[in-house]
Motif scaffolding. Sequence first.
Motif, short mmCIF file in Angstrom:
data_model
loop_
_atom_site.label_atom_id
_atom_site.label_comp_id
_atom_site.label_asym_id
_atom_site.label_seq_id
_atom_site.Cartn_x
_atom_site.Cartn_y
_atom_site.Cartn_z
N TRP A 1 59.43 91.59 106.75
CA TRP A 1 59.66 92.67 107.70
C TRP A 1 61.10 92.65 108.23
CZ3 TRP A 1 58.44 97.28 108.66
CH2 TRP A 1 58.78 97.89 109.87
N ILE A 2 61.68 91.47 108.39
CA ILE A 2 63.05 91.40 108.90
C ILE A 2 64.02 92.09 107.95
CG2 ILE A 2 63.61 89.11 107.96
CD1 ILE A 2 64.71 90.50 111.41
N THR A 3 63.75 92.06 106.65
CA THR A 3 64.60 92.76 105.68
C THR A 3 64.60 94.26 105.99
OG1 THR A 3 64.15 91.12 103.97
CG2 THR A 3 64.91 93.29 103.22
N VAL A 4 63.43 94.81 106.22
CA VAL A 4 63.31 96.24 106.53
C VAL A 4 63.88 96.53 107.92
CG1 VAL A 4 61.69 98.16 106.82
CG2 VAL A 4 61.34 96.48 104.99
N LEU A 5 63.58 95.66 108.87
CA LEU A 5 64.07 95.86 110.24
C LEU A 5 65.60 95.91 110.27
CD1 LEU A 5 62.88 96.18 113.07
CD2 LEU A 5 63.03 93.69 113.32
N ASN A 6 66.24 95.06 109.47
CA ASN A 6 67.70 95.06 109.41
C ASN A 6 68.26 96.35 108.81
OD1 ASN A 6 68.43 92.56 110.58
ND2 ASN A 6 67.84 91.49 108.71
#
Length: 190
Positions: free
Chosen positions: A49-54
């Motif tokens: 999710w952090i990949t998408v959040l970034n």
Amino acid sequence: MNTIKRCDWVTDSVLYQHYHDEEWGVPVRDDRLLFEYLILEGVQAGLSWITVLNKRAHYREVYDHFDARRIASYDEAKQAALLADPGIVRNRLKVGAAVINAQSFLKIQDQFGSFDTYIWQFVGGQPRQNTWAVQKDVPAKTAESDAMSKDLTKRGFKFVGSTICYAFMQATGMVNDHIVTCHCHAAASR
């Protein structure tokens, strides 16, 4: 030293902490924001999710702030431009799914009056309040996410498997899956 207790999946990233503390699990009733979460949860499939959040701010920019009407009309040239953009996840199936999902989303709005009315029916219109003691007890999917996935798929949506639907339910506050020791659990229960 006073440390804030959060759900175990939250990293030291300030962006991640802000997302957890201010957004995740807060009930969403706005159709545009529901659509954004649905698209981004699908983009996340196979990624963290952090990949998408970034990448979310850039997604908002290049996906016309998740305006479903605009996305529904994206032609091959627009999709090719998106696939060339390093600021998003460049996956042909996921880019194409956003267009198909926008078209299906608009049909649901026409049929139900709003996507909010349609999607919240899977939890009876109110957030489910869970009381998980530890993160490992939180399910990856439920009977409700199974039903949502099946119905969305029947309506033409892509990248809406049960696990993706449950992540969507968590993100949009349809379920409160903050663990009970998390500082956000009580607030999400109100």
